[in-house]
Design an enzyme around this catalytic site. Structure first.
Site, PDB file in Angstrom:
ATOM      1  N   SER A  21       0.536  -1.227   0.192  1.00  8.37           N
ATOM      2  CA  SER A  21      -0.665  -0.153   0.074  1.00  8.37           C
ATOM      3  C   SER A  21       1.075   1.183   0.013  1.00  8.37           C
ATOM      4  O   SER A  21       1.808   0.936   1.056  1.00  8.37           O
ATOM      5  CB  SER A  21      -0.788  -0.328   1.398  1.00  8.37           C
ATOM      6  OG  SER A  21      -1.723   1.146   1.013  1.00  8.37           O
ATOM      7  N   LYS A  72     -13.802  -4.804   5.051  1.00  7.73           N
ATOM      8  CA  LYS A  72     -15.133  -3.843   3.853  1.00  7.73           C
ATOM      9  C   LYS A  72     -15.578  -3.967   4.881  1.00  7.73           C
ATOM     10  O   LYS A  72     -17.176  -3.616   5.301  1.00  7.73           O
ATOM     11  CB  LYS A  72     -14.882  -3.322   3.098  1.00  7.73           C
ATOM     12  CG  LYS A  72     -13.755  -2.831   2.824  1.00  7.73           C
ATOM     13  CD  LYS A  72     -13.641  -1.970   0.880  1.00  7.73           C
ATOM     14  CE  LYS A  72     -12.615  -1.803   0.792  1.00  7.73           C
ATOM     15  NZ  LYS A  72     -12.329  -1.739  -0.566  1.00  7.73           N
ATOM     16  N   ASP A 108     -14.599   5.320  -1.300  1.00  2.42           N
ATOM     17  CA  ASP A 108     -13.967   4.111  -3.130  1.00  2.42           C
ATOM     18  C   ASP A 108     -14.612   4.963  -4.309  1.00  2.42           C
ATOM     19  O   ASP A 108     -14.189   5.218  -4.983  1.00  2.42           O
ATOM     20  CB  ASP A 108     -14.380   2.800  -2.616  1.00  2.42           C
ATOM     21  CG  ASP A 108     -13.003   1.902  -1.803  1.00  2.42           C
ATOM     22  OD1 ASP A 108     -11.684   2.145  -1.798  1.00  2.42           O
ATOM     23  OD2 ASP A 108     -13.446   1.151  -1.529  1.00  2.42           O
ATOM     24  N   GLY A 256      -6.225   1.772 -11.474  1.00  2.00           N
ATOM     25  CA  GLY A 256      -6.450   2.135  -9.839  1.00  2.00           C
ATOM     26  C   GLY A 256      -5.599   2.771  -9.076  1.00  2.00           C
ATOM     27  O   GLY A 256      -6.033   3.399  -7.758  1.00  2.00           O
TER      28      GLY A 256
HETATM   29  P1  NAP Z   1     -14.000  -8.028  -2.572  1.00  2.00           P
HETATM   30  O1  NAP Z   1     -14.840  -7.428  -0.948  1.00  2.00           O
HETATM   31  O2  NAP Z   1     -12.851  -9.144  -1.737  1.00  2.00           O
HETATM   32  O3  NAP Z   1     -14.467  -8.415  -3.979  1.00  2.00           O
HETATM   33  C1  NAP Z   1     -13.587  -9.125  -4.893  1.00  2.00           C
HETATM   34  C2  NAP Z   1     -15.165  -9.040  -5.666  1.00  2.00           C
HETATM   35  O4  NAP Z   1     -13.754  -9.301  -7.369  1.00  2.00           O
HETATM   36  C3  NAP Z   1     -16.014  -9.783  -5.979  1.00  2.00           C
HETATM   37  O5  NAP Z   1     -17.016  -9.554  -6.185  1.00  2.00           O
HETATM   38  C4  NAP Z   1     -15.658 -10.894  -5.730  1.00  2.00           C
HETATM   39  O6  NAP Z   1     -16.486 -12.502  -6.238  1.00  2.00           O
HETATM   40  C5  NAP Z   1     -14.803 -11.436  -7.340  1.00  2.00           C
HETATM   41  N1  NAP Z   1     -13.967 -12.155  -7.334  1.00  2.00           N
HETATM   42  C6  NAP Z   1     -12.384 -12.632  -6.879  1.00  2.00           C
HETATM   43  N2  NAP Z   1     -11.628 -13.608  -7.616  1.00  2.00           N
HETATM   44  C7  NAP Z   1     -12.409 -13.774  -8.497  1.00  2.00           C
HETATM   45  C8  NAP Z   1     -12.865 -14.752  -9.819  1.00  2.00           C
HETATM   46  N3  NAP Z   1     -11.449 -15.361  -8.863  1.00  2.00           N
HETATM   47  N4  NAP Z   1     -13.558 -14.856 -10.944  1.00  2.00           N
HETATM   48  C9  NAP Z   1     -14.743 -13.847 -10.780  1.00  2.00           C
HETATM   49  N5  NAP Z   1     -14.783 -13.272 -10.183  1.00  2.00           N
HETATM   50  C10 NAP Z   1     -13.719 -13.138  -8.284  1.00  2.00           C
HETATM   51  O7  NAP Z   1     -12.543  -7.061  -2.756  1.00  2.00           O
HETATM   52  P2  NAP Z   1     -12.660  -5.084  -2.843  1.00  2.00           P
HETATM   53  O8  NAP Z   1     -12.081  -4.067  -1.223  1.00  2.00           O
HETATM   54  O9  NAP Z   1     -13.958  -4.891  -3.531  1.00  2.00           O
HETATM   55  O10 NAP Z   1     -11.131  -5.198  -3.438  1.00  2.00           O
HETATM   56  C11 NAP Z   1     -11.288  -5.628  -4.652  1.00  2.00           C
HETATM   57  C12 NAP Z   1      -9.905  -5.548  -6.284  1.00  2.00           C
HETATM   58  O11 NAP Z   1     -10.181  -3.819  -6.409  1.00  2.00           O
HETATM   59  C13 NAP Z   1      -8.342  -5.563  -5.214  1.00  2.00           C
HETATM   60  O12 NAP Z   1      -7.803  -5.302  -6.465  1.00  2.00           O
HETATM   61  C14 NAP Z   1      -8.933  -4.026  -4.516  1.00  2.00           C
HETATM   62  O13 NAP Z   1      -7.303  -4.396  -3.934  1.00  2.00           O
HETATM   63  C15 NAP Z   1      -8.916  -3.636  -5.813  1.00  2.00           C
HETATM   64  N6  NAP Z   1      -9.151  -1.890  -4.829  1.00  2.00           N
HETATM   65  C16 NAP Z   1      -8.849  -1.028  -5.548  1.00  2.00           C
HETATM   66  C17 NAP Z   1      -8.666   0.477  -4.701  1.00  2.00           C
HETATM   67  C18 NAP Z   1      -8.510   1.959  -5.072  1.00  2.00           C
HETATM   68  O14 NAP Z   1      -8.309   2.918  -4.768  1.00  2.00           O
HETATM   69  N7  NAP Z   1      -7.399   1.719  -6.729  1.00  2.00           N
HETATM   70  C19 NAP Z   1     -10.115   0.182  -3.472  1.00  2.00           C
HETATM   71  C20 NAP Z   1     -10.417  -0.503  -2.915  1.00  2.00           C
HETATM   72  C21 NAP Z   1     -10.067  -2.069  -4.317  1.00  2.00           C
HETATM   73  P3  NAP Z   1     -17.229 -13.934  -5.040  1.00  2.00           P
HETATM   74  O15 NAP Z   1     -17.826 -12.505  -3.732  1.00  2.00           O
HETATM   75  O16 NAP Z   1     -17.602 -14.705  -5.725  1.00  2.00           O
HETATM   76  O17 NAP Z   1     -15.715 -14.659  -4.764  1.00  2.00           O
END
Ligand code: NAP
Length: 290
Positions: A21, A72, A108, A256
């Site tokens: 991070s 979260k 976000d 991102g």
């Molecule tokens: P999260 O709550 O765990 O959500 C992950 C999502 O991805 C869920 O919809 C999940 O589906 C899906 N997913 C995971 N593995 C998958 C696969 N193999 N095939 C299809 N769908 C899949 O995570 P989050 O906090 O939202 O974060 C998601 C991503 O965004 C991360 O990489 C994080 O680093 C990034 N992010 C970036 C920022 C930024 O400021 N740029 C901010 C926040 C997050 P399921 O529920 O079915 O597992």
């Protein structure tokens, strides 16, 4: 670094992984610049007893904390209050400690749409396809509807967050003028149809994130068309396989990094009531990394 004193207050990032991070550099620079007696660290929660960790943070009088995946949603039962945005989203990425009361907010989605302004894309002009329904995706979906996106296609696998995808679409259709629907990621033909109709495609799943850099959330890219802006909220790696494939087809892309910057700016304002020195931080830690 200003001296850490007996009065210095702690803030932190909770989640796993967190070692990559940039948030500590971003916030600690801002605290130094504005002469605030705060310090910010990262804590990996993969082996933590989450309930007791949150209780300890409160006892230590932290000024606040951020949450990344997978924390979260699981933070919500430990909070005293949610902002209206966080309530609608059902996930929290920023918590403020107000005299022992923990208040949950989500920055976000606002950060994502603020970052889009760097590309000149006007979100309200065309339908959007959003991959994912986790914490970050939910925040982006709600903000999309509030920002006037006319049609939102939420594409998700039938897994843990499938019900959340349905709930989001229902809330958005009920409370905003956006038409939201849900498509199964495995239904390749339907997903391609959603993308073909959209001006903006956003990957808000964690697919393609380091170390799984050879993974792409889409099996079929035949929906890619001229004028489609392809964005990924992942910033580690800076260019996911999805973005590389979009660029090979001549499409504009955005990762991102700037979302991270602008969600941080909004969190900083929530904690301190002050404007973060965002432009300085952007030049110092973000530019040249896109
Ligand atoms: P999260 O709550 O765990 O959500 C992950 C999502 O991805 C869920 O919809 C999940 O589906 C899906 N997913 C995971 N593995 C998958 C696969 N193999 N095939 C299809 N769908 C899949 O995570 P989050 O906090 O939202 O974060 C998601 C991503 O965004 C991360 O990489 C994080 O680093 C990034 N992010 C970036 C920022 C930024 O400021 N740029 C901010 C926040 C997050 P399921 O529920 O079915 O597992």
């Amino acid at each position: 670094m200003p001296e850490i004193t007996g009065k210095t207050r702690l803030g932190c990032l909770l989640g796993s992984p967190v070692a990559h991070s940039i948030s500590p550099q971003m916030y600690n620079y801002a605290f130094r610049k504005l002469d605030l007696d705060y310090v910010y660290l990262c804590f990996d929660t993969s082996k933590a007893d989450f309930a007791s960790l949150v209780g300890r943070l409160k006892e230590m009088n932290v000024f606040g904390f951020n949450l990344t995946m997978p924390d979260k949603e699981r933070i919500i039962p430990y909070l005293d209050e949610l902002t209206p945005a966080a309530k609608m989203i059902g996930a929290v990425n920023t918590v403020k400690n107000e005299d022992g009361r923990l208040i949950g907010h989500n920055t976000d989605g606002a950060g994502y749409f603020r970052s889009l302004r760097c590309t000149g894309y006007e979100a309200s002009r065309a339908p959007m396809t959003l991959l994912g329904a986790g914490g970050a995706a939910s925040s982006i979906a709600v903000q999309a509807a509030l920002d006037g996106v006319p049609v939102l296609h939420i594409v998700n696998r039938r897994g843990r967050s499938w019900q959340q995808a349905q709930r989001l679409a229902e809330v958005i259709c009920r409370e905003t003028s956006c038409r939201a629907d849900v498509t199964d990621l495995a239904d390749t033909e339907a997903v391609t149809g959603c993308i073909r109709e959209s001006g903006l495609l956003t990957n808000a799943t964690s697919v393609g994130m380091t170390p799984a850099e050879d993974a792409c959330p889409l099996a079929d890219l035949s929906g890619f068309h001229e004028g489609l802006l392809v964005t990924d909220i992942i910033y580690h790696p800076q260019k996911t396989l999805l973005l590389k494939k979009a660029e090979e087809k001549g499409l504009s892309t955005l990762n991102g990094m700037y979302m991270l910057l602008y969600q941080g700016e909004a969190a900083f304002r929530f904690w301190t009531g002050l404007q973060m020195p965002t432009e300085e931080i952007k030049e110092r830690y973000f530019d040249g990394k896109l």
